[in-house]
Design a protein around this motif. Structure first.
Motif, PDB file in Angstrom:
ATOM      1  N   ILE A  34      76.721  72.706   8.546  1.00 36.27           N
ATOM      2  CA  ILE A  34      75.300  72.391   8.569  1.00 36.27           C
ATOM      3  C   ILE A  34      74.593  73.149   7.448  1.00 36.27           C
ATOM      4  O   ILE A  34      75.009  74.251   7.077  1.00 36.27           O
ATOM      5  N   SER A  35      73.578  72.532   6.905  1.00 32.85           N
ATOM      6  CA  SER A  35      72.766  73.209   5.901  1.00 32.85           C
ATOM      7  C   SER A  35      71.315  72.790   6.083  1.00 32.85           C
ATOM      8  O   SER A  35      71.030  71.738   6.662  1.00 32.85           O
ATOM      9  N   ARG A  36      70.449  73.613   5.574  1.00 32.88           N
ATOM     10  CA  ARG A  36      69.021  73.390   5.778  1.00 32.88           C
ATOM     11  C   ARG A  36      68.264  73.711   4.498  1.00 32.88           C
ATOM     12  O   ARG A  36      68.458  74.785   3.924  1.00 32.88           O
ATOM     13  N   ASP A  37      67.447  72.785   4.052  1.00 35.27           N
ATOM     14  CA  ASP A  37      66.604  72.976   2.882  1.00 35.27           C
ATOM     15  C   ASP A  37      65.171  73.106   3.369  1.00 35.27           C
ATOM     16  O   ASP A  37      64.506  72.098   3.630  1.00 35.27           O
ATOM     17  N   ASN A  38      64.715  74.329   3.524  1.00 37.65           N
ATOM     18  CA  ASN A  38      63.389  74.551   4.087  1.00 37.65           C
ATOM     19  C   ASN A  38      62.278  74.030   3.172  1.00 37.65           C
ATOM     20  O   ASN A  38      61.228  73.584   3.647  1.00 37.65           O
ATOM     21  N   ALA A  39      62.499  74.088   1.867  1.00 39.79           N
ATOM     22  CA  ALA A  39      61.470  73.627   0.933  1.00 39.79           C
ATOM     23  C   ALA A  39      61.215  72.129   1.074  1.00 39.79           C
ATOM     24  O   ALA A  39      60.087  71.661   0.892  1.00 39.79           O
ATOM     25  N   ASN A  40      62.272  71.386   1.391  1.00 41.11           N
ATOM     26  CA  ASN A  40      62.150  69.936   1.504  1.00 41.11           C
ATOM     27  C   ASN A  40      62.246  69.438   2.939  1.00 41.11           C
ATOM     28  O   ASN A  40      62.305  68.231   3.175  1.00 41.11           O
ATOM     29  N   ASN A  41      62.257  70.374   3.897  1.00 39.67           N
ATOM     30  CA  ASN A  41      62.326  69.998   5.317  1.00 39.67           C
ATOM     31  C   ASN A  41      63.473  69.032   5.590  1.00 39.67           C
ATOM     32  O   ASN A  41      63.300  68.006   6.263  1.00 39.67           O
ATOM     33  N   THR A  42      64.636  69.355   5.058  1.00 32.32           N
ATOM     34  CA  THR A  42      65.796  68.492   5.218  1.00 32.32           C
ATOM     35  C   THR A  42      66.944  69.251   5.855  1.00 32.32           C
ATOM     36  O   THR A  42      67.208  70.406   5.508  1.00 32.32           O
TER      37      THR A  42
END
Length: 121
Positions: A67-75
């Motif tokens: 799992i990964s999370r891109d907080n800047a792009n809310n993805t």
């Protein structure tokens, strides 16, 4: 309110890979997670990740899913490798964690519509 839209599901053969994505319209500070539900089975947690990148995997995906999370792009993304027929299910993205067990679907407030993953042997 958080609106979630999943994408990336499909059909693959056993041993194949898929990458799921979830676009969130709002911001979820706490755990966001992936869950799945196979026909005639209860929804189950696959993995969650908090804003700091701390993860918790269910045994079903350990060593195969990331799992990964891109907080800047809310993805939110889920890379699934070495897929097995038993991974066949509708996969859901969830947010709005209310506390408790982070892999318990009842502890999440917001859900996407799901994306189907089918793995053939």
């Amino acid at each position: 309110q958080v609106h979630l839209v999943e994408s990336g599901g499909g059909s693959v053969q056993s041993g194949g890979s898929l990458r799921l994505s979830c676009k969130a319209s709002g911001y979820s500070v706490y755990c966001m997670g992936w869950f799945r539900q196979a026909p005639a089975k209860e929804r189950e947690g696959v993995v969650c990740i908090d804003i700091n990148g701390e993860t918790r995997y269910a045994d079903s995906g350990k060593g195969r899913f990331t799992i990964s999370r891109d907080n800047a792009n809310n993805t939110l993304s889920l890379q699934m490798n070495n897929l097995k027929p038993e991974d066949t299910a509708m996969y859901y993205c969830a947010a709005g964690f209310r506390g408790g067990d982070s892999l318990d679907p009842s502890n999440y407030r917001y859900w996407g519509q799901g994306t189907q993953v089918t793995v053939s042997s």
